[in-house]
Design a protein around this motif. Structure first.
Motif, short mmCIF file in Angstrom:
data_model
loop_
_atom_site.label_atom_id
_atom_site.label_comp_id
_atom_site.label_asym_id
_atom_site.label_seq_id
_atom_site.Cartn_x
_atom_site.Cartn_y
_atom_site.Cartn_z
N LEU A 193 0.83 -1.21 0.00
CA LEU A 193 0.00 0.00 0.00
C LEU A 193 0.87 1.26 0.00
CD1 LEU A 193 -2.87 1.14 0.03
CD2 LEU A 193 -2.84 0.94 2.52
N ALA A 194 1.95 1.25 0.75
CA ALA A 194 2.86 2.40 0.76
C ALA A 194 3.44 2.63 -0.63
CB ALA A 194 3.99 2.16 1.77
N ASP A 195 3.81 1.56 -1.31
CA ASP A 195 4.35 1.70 -2.66
C ASP A 195 3.29 2.20 -3.64
OD1 ASP A 195 6.60 1.40 -4.48
OD2 ASP A 195 5.43 -0.24 -5.37
N GLU A 196 2.08 1.67 -3.52
CA GLU A 196 0.99 2.13 -4.38
C GLU A 196 0.68 3.61 -4.15
OE1 GLU A 196 -2.26 -0.50 -3.52
OE2 GLU A 196 -1.42 -2.13 -4.73
N ALA A 197 0.66 4.02 -2.89
CA ALA A 197 0.39 5.41 -2.55
C ALA A 197 1.49 6.32 -3.10
CB ALA A 197 0.26 5.58 -1.04
N ARG A 198 2.74 5.91 -2.92
CA ARG A 198 3.85 6.72 -3.46
C ARG A 198 3.74 6.86 -4.97
NH1 ARG A 198 7.28 6.44 -6.77
NH2 ARG A 198 7.05 4.21 -6.99
N ALA A 199 3.50 5.75 -5.64
CA ALA A 199 3.39 5.77 -7.10
C ALA A 199 2.23 6.65 -7.55
CB ALA A 199 3.22 4.36 -7.64
N TYR A 200 1.12 6.56 -6.86
CA TYR A 200 -0.05 7.34 -7.26
C TYR A 200 0.16 8.83 -6.99
CZ TYR A 200 -4.69 9.23 -7.71
OH TYR A 200 -5.76 10.00 -8.10
N LEU A 230 -1.03 13.21 2.63
CA LEU A 230 -0.20 13.17 3.83
C LEU A 230 -0.83 12.28 4.90
CD1 LEU A 230 0.92 16.89 4.05
CD2 LEU A 230 2.34 14.92 3.48
N LYS A 231 -2.14 12.31 5.02
CA LYS A 231 -2.83 11.45 5.99
C LYS A 231 -2.65 9.98 5.63
CE LYS A 231 -6.35 14.79 7.36
NZ LYS A 231 -7.81 15.09 7.33
N VAL A 232 -2.71 9.67 4.33
CA VAL A 232 -2.50 8.30 3.88
C VAL A 232 -1.10 7.84 4.28
CG1 VAL A 232 -2.17 6.85 1.83
CG2 VAL A 232 -4.17 8.33 1.98
N THR A 233 -0.12 8.66 3.97
CA THR A 233 1.26 8.33 4.29
C THR A 233 1.45 8.16 5.80
OG1 THR A 233 2.00 9.56 2.35
CG2 THR A 233 3.65 9.11 4.04
N THR A 234 0.87 9.05 6.57
CA THR A 234 0.99 8.98 8.03
C THR A 234 0.38 7.70 8.57
OG1 THR A 234 0.97 11.39 8.19
CG2 THR A 234 0.41 10.16 10.20
N ARG A 235 -0.83 7.36 8.11
CA ARG A 235 -1.48 6.13 8.57
C ARG A 235 -0.59 4.92 8.28
NH1 ARG A 235 -5.94 8.04 5.50
NH2 ARG A 235 -7.11 9.40 6.86
N ILE A 236 -0.11 4.85 7.05
CA ILE A 236 0.68 3.69 6.64
C ILE A 236 1.98 3.61 7.44
CG2 ILE A 236 1.91 2.60 4.73
CD1 ILE A 236 -0.22 3.89 2.85
N MET A 237 2.64 4.73 7.63
CA MET A 237 3.91 4.71 8.37
C MET A 237 3.70 4.34 9.84
SD MET A 237 6.26 5.07 6.23
CE MET A 237 5.31 4.41 4.87
N HIS A 238 2.61 4.79 10.44
CA HIS A 238 2.31 4.38 11.82
C HIS A 238 2.08 2.87 11.89
CE1 HIS A 238 2.38 8.22 13.71
NE2 HIS A 238 1.28 8.70 13.15
N VAL A 239 1.36 2.34 10.92
CA VAL A 239 1.11 0.90 10.88
C VAL A 239 2.42 0.13 10.73
CG1 VAL A 239 0.10 -0.96 9.47
CG2 VAL A 239 -1.29 1.03 10.10
N ILE A 240 3.25 0.56 9.81
CA ILE A 240 4.53 -0.12 9.57
C ILE A 240 5.40 -0.08 10.83
CG2 ILE A 240 6.71 0.02 8.29
CD1 ILE A 240 4.99 0.80 5.82
N ALA A 241 5.47 1.08 11.48
CA ALA A 241 6.27 1.18 12.71
C ALA A 241 5.74 0.23 13.78
CB ALA A 241 6.26 2.62 13.22
N PRO A 282 -10.28 12.47 -6.94
CA PRO A 282 -10.25 11.41 -7.97
C PRO A 282 -10.41 10.03 -7.34
CG PRO A 282 -8.40 12.93 -8.24
CD PRO A 282 -9.06 13.28 -6.94
N GLU A 283 -10.98 9.13 -8.11
CA GLU A 283 -11.26 7.77 -7.65
C GLU A 283 -10.01 7.05 -7.12
OE1 GLU A 283 -12.73 3.76 -9.81
OE2 GLU A 283 -13.91 5.55 -10.25
N GLY A 284 -8.88 7.23 -7.80
CA GLY A 284 -7.65 6.58 -7.36
C GLY A 284 -7.22 7.03 -5.98
N ALA A 285 -7.36 8.33 -5.72
CA ALA A 285 -7.00 8.86 -4.40
C ALA A 285 -7.94 8.33 -3.34
CB ALA A 285 -7.03 10.39 -4.42
N VAL A 286 -9.23 8.32 -3.64
CA VAL A 286 -10.22 7.83 -2.67
C VAL A 286 -9.96 6.36 -2.34
CG1 VAL A 286 -12.67 7.39 -2.28
CG2 VAL A 286 -11.95 9.53 -3.34
N GLY A 287 -9.62 5.56 -3.32
CA GLY A 287 -9.33 4.15 -3.08
C GLY A 287 -8.16 3.97 -2.13
N LEU A 288 -7.12 4.76 -2.31
CA LEU A 288 -5.95 4.67 -1.42
C LEU A 288 -6.28 5.18 -0.02
CD1 LEU A 288 -3.22 5.81 -3.93
CD2 LEU A 288 -3.40 3.55 -2.86
#
Length: 152
Positions: free
Chosen positions: A20-27, A52-63, A103-109
């Motif tokens: 998910l982190a990779d998909e978010a970065r790519a998108y 930024l919220k997406v990235t924060t959520r994912i990084m908290h989960v990974i940590a 956009p739909e792609g952002a909402v999905g992530l």
């Protein structure tokens, strides 16, 4: 109680979080830039905040998952793993007024990151709950197994 969070579950969630982190970065850095540029200036700000919220959520989960992996591998002890700075970090909720306009792609992530974060938050809450509280809201089958284990 610790047995509910198995190494296999942690590894599975870790892989999911990394993908998910990779998909978010790519998108947000590449594929979604065209969609972002089509937004109004105000919505572009909302788009940036949500990314930024997406990235924060994912990084908290990974940590949090790395802490669980470190605990399982014996790299850290239970006392260190239970420290407040090792807990799942706070992550802001998405703005329900902005989401339908993105956009739909952002909402999905965004939704995928919220779902992953919520699942990991439930796991952490189960670890922090006293055994009686966990059993009271657990499944009847789990409760029966726990009673059988205590009986023998």
């Amino acid at each position: 109680m610790e047995a509910r969070i198995t190494p296999r579950l942690v590894d599975s969630l870790y892989i999911e979080a990394m993908v998910l982190a990779d998909e978010a970065r790519a998108y947000f850095e590449d594929h979604g830039t065209e969609e972002r540029d089509a937004l109004t200036p105000a919505l572009r700000v909302g788009y940036a905040v949500e990314s930024l919220k997406v990235t924060t959520r994912i990084m908290h989960v990974i940590a949090w998952l790395l802490t669980r992996r470190g605990l399982e591998a014996g790299e850290i002890d239970r006392a260190a793993a239970s420290q407040p700075d090792r807990r799942l970090g706070e992550a802001g909720l998405s703005d329900p007024a902005v989401l339908p306009q993105l956009p739909e792609g952002a909402v999905g992530l965004i939704e995928a990151s919220e779902d992953l974060y919520a699942r990991v938050a439930r796991l952490e809450q189960d670890l922090l709950s006293p055994p009686e509280e966990t059993q009271a809201r657990g499944s009847p089958a789990r409760s029966l197994l726990n009673r059988l284990e205590r009986a023998f």
